[in-house]
Scaffold this motif. Structure first.
Motif, PDB file in Angstrom:
ATOM      1  N   GLY A   1      -3.094   4.469   6.871  1.00 52.46           N
ATOM      2  CA  GLY A   1      -2.011   3.552   6.580  1.00 52.46           C
ATOM      3  C   GLY A   1      -2.367   2.520   5.531  1.00 52.46           C
ATOM      4  N   ALA A   2      -1.500   2.343   4.535  1.00 52.61           N
ATOM      5  CA  ALA A   2      -1.710   1.320   3.514  1.00 52.61           C
ATOM      6  C   ALA A   2      -1.457  -0.053   4.119  1.00 52.61           C
ATOM      7  CB  ALA A   2      -0.778   1.565   2.337  1.00 52.61           C
ATOM      8  N   ALA A   3      -2.441  -0.941   4.010  1.00 49.28           N
ATOM      9  CA  ALA A   3      -2.316  -2.249   4.649  1.00 49.28           C
ATOM     10  C   ALA A   3      -3.163  -3.286   3.934  1.00 49.28           C
ATOM     11  CB  ALA A   3      -2.740  -2.159   6.121  1.00 49.28           C
ATOM     12  N   LEU A   4      -2.643  -4.508   3.852  1.00 45.96           N
ATOM     13  CA  LEU A   4      -3.411  -5.634   3.333  1.00 45.96           C
ATOM     14  C   LEU A   4      -4.229  -6.202   4.487  1.00 45.96           C
ATOM     15  CD1 LEU A   4      -0.603  -7.319   1.197  1.00 45.96           C
ATOM     16  CD2 LEU A   4      -2.580  -6.048   0.327  1.00 45.96           C
TER      17      LEU A   4
ATOM     18  N   GLU B   1      -0.123  -9.816  -4.829  1.00 49.73           N
ATOM     19  CA  GLU B   1      -0.024  -9.690  -3.365  1.00 49.73           C
ATOM     20  C   GLU B   1       0.325  -8.284  -2.925  1.00 49.73           C
ATOM     21  OE1 GLU B   1       2.958 -11.411   0.008  1.00 49.73           O
ATOM     22  OE2 GLU B   1       2.102 -12.857  -1.377  1.00 49.73           O
ATOM     23  N   SER B   2       1.242  -7.606  -3.659  1.00 49.89           N
ATOM     24  CA  SER B   2       1.680  -6.286  -3.209  1.00 49.89           C
ATOM     25  C   SER B   2       2.308  -5.532  -4.372  1.00 49.89           C
ATOM     26  CB  SER B   2       2.696  -6.411  -2.070  1.00 49.89           C
ATOM     27  OG  SER B   2       3.889  -7.033  -2.538  1.00 49.89           O
TER      28      SER B   2
ATOM     29  N   ALA C   1       7.729   2.213  -3.683  1.00 51.77           N
ATOM     30  CA  ALA C   1       7.723   3.500  -4.375  1.00 51.77           C
ATOM     31  C   ALA C   1       6.526   3.612  -5.315  1.00 51.77           C
ATOM     32  CB  ALA C   1       9.025   3.695  -5.142  1.00 51.77           C
ATOM     33  N   VAL C   2       6.150   2.500  -5.957  1.00 51.17           N
ATOM     34  CA  VAL C   2       4.983   2.512  -6.841  1.00 51.17           C
ATOM     35  C   VAL C   2       3.711   2.754  -6.026  1.00 51.17           C
ATOM     36  CG1 VAL C   2       3.569   1.104  -8.385  1.00 51.17           C
ATOM     37  CG2 VAL C   2       6.063   1.051  -8.586  1.00 51.17           C
ATOM     38  N   ALA C   3       3.570   2.044  -4.918  1.00 51.20           N
ATOM     39  CA  ALA C   3       2.391   2.229  -4.061  1.00 51.20           C
ATOM     40  C   ALA C   3       2.303   3.668  -3.562  1.00 51.20           C
ATOM     41  CB  ALA C   3       2.442   1.254  -2.893  1.00 51.20           C
TER      42      ALA C   3
ATOM     43  N   VAL D   1       3.164   4.415   4.084  1.00 55.50           N
ATOM     44  CA  VAL D   1       3.517   3.236   3.298  1.00 55.50           C
ATOM     45  C   VAL D   1       4.708   2.569   3.975  1.00 55.50           C
ATOM     46  CG1 VAL D   1       4.352   2.402   1.064  1.00 55.50           C
ATOM     47  CG2 VAL D   1       2.712   4.296   1.151  1.00 55.50           C
ATOM     48  N   GLY D   2       4.641   1.241   4.096  1.00 54.22           N
ATOM     49  CA  GLY D   2       5.743   0.489   4.681  1.00 54.22           C
ATOM     50  C   GLY D   2       6.551  -0.228   3.623  1.00 54.22           C
ATOM     51  N   SER D   3       7.501  -1.006   4.070  1.00 59.14           N
ATOM     52  CA  SER D   3       8.332  -1.759   3.133  1.00 59.14           C
ATOM     53  C   SER D   3       7.499  -2.839   2.455  1.00 59.14           C
ATOM     54  CB  SER D   3       9.513  -2.397   3.864  1.00 59.14           C
ATOM     55  OG  SER D   3       9.064  -3.408   4.743  1.00 59.14           O
ATOM     56  N   GLU D   4       7.950  -3.241   1.268  1.00 59.54           N
ATOM     57  CA  GLU D   4       7.205  -4.236   0.505  1.00 59.54           C
ATOM     58  C   GLU D   4       7.135  -5.567   1.245  1.00 59.54           C
ATOM     59  OE1 GLU D   4       7.367  -6.333  -3.924  1.00 59.54           O
ATOM     60  OE2 GLU D   4       8.572  -4.571  -3.486  1.00 59.54           O
TER      61      GLU D   4
END
Length: 238
Positions: A171-174, A221-222, A226-228, A193-196
């Motif tokens: 999972g993509a996560a900060l 920050e993010s 769609a780009v990610a 990928v979740g919402s921005e």
């Protein structure tokens, strides 16, 4: 018929009940026919087109009525309806991209288009994503909706599905424990990928074997969802 077209454009529940969705443009119509989509009706603007559409009801409307029927400003002729295809049990997947809670139809459509371009086996929508068959989603796929496998799964079923497919979920996560994508082998994985604005939910992150991050400048920050997703899919198939 015009009322039917307008309701398909505006009402997701009506689309599900009718089992149809709305598309527009000659190029998209040709792609739909080329890839075996079942076109159920066609509405031409001012005069019939020259494309043969077997077994489809066909109509012609004056420009003003056509523009009233279309959900898009300056929509190209024709408008046409397509039957929602059934989705049986998919075969063995090599990889997948999971979108959770991405509510912008343009982003969802762009991800489907990109997944198809890169050869990602499946896009999985979960957690309240934009309607796959919303006209803006369909248009953003640029015809990939007829070619790309897209699954819609509720979170409780996602974990079992990926387990059956032997695909670990990253999972993509900060997060402090997130690993840079350049350091990992992303082949044969499902990437989420979740919402921005909100990112991935805690429930989905709990399913993930790893948290991953795209390296960016410290003051960024993010990325747009769609780009990610596009960057992750590129790394997944590279």
């Amino acid at each position: 018929y015009v009322r039917h077209v307008r309701q398909l454009a505006s009402d997701g529940a009506y689309r599900r009940e009718a089992g149809e969705y709305l598309c527009d443009g000659v190029k998209t119509l040709r792609e739909a026919l080329s890839f075996g989509a079942r076109v159920t009706s066609v509405l031409w603007k001012e005069h019939p087109g020259e494309i043969t559409v077997p077994d489809a009801a066909q109509y012609v409307a004056p420009a003003e009525l056509f523009d009233y029927a279309s959900p898009m400003v300056s929509s190209p002729s024709p408008l046409f309806t397509v039957a929602v295809r059934g989705c049986g049990k998919p075969g063995k997947l090599r990889n997948a991209l999971v979108l959770e809670g991405v509510q912008d139809p343009g982003n969802v459509g762009t991800v489907i288009r990109t997944a198809n371009a890169f050869g990602v086996d499946a896009v999985i929508l979960t957690g309240g994503c934009a309607d796959l068959y919303h006209p803006k989603t369909v248009r953003a796929t640029m015809g990939a909706i007829f070619r790309q496998l897209v699954l819609q799964l509720e979170l409780p079923f996602l974990k079992d599905f990926l387990s059956d497919q032997s695909l670990p979920l990253y999972g993509a996560a900060l997060a402090e424990d997130a690993e840079e994508i350049r350091t990992l082998d992303l082949h044969h994985t499902a990437l989420a990928v979740g919402s921005e604005g909100r990112g991935l939910s805690g429930e989905l992150l709990d399913m993930c074997e790893k948290k991953i991050i795209i390296p960016m400048q410290p003051d960024s920050e993010s990325l747009n969802a769609a780009v990610a997703a596009s960057i992750l899919m590129w790394e997944q198939v590279r």
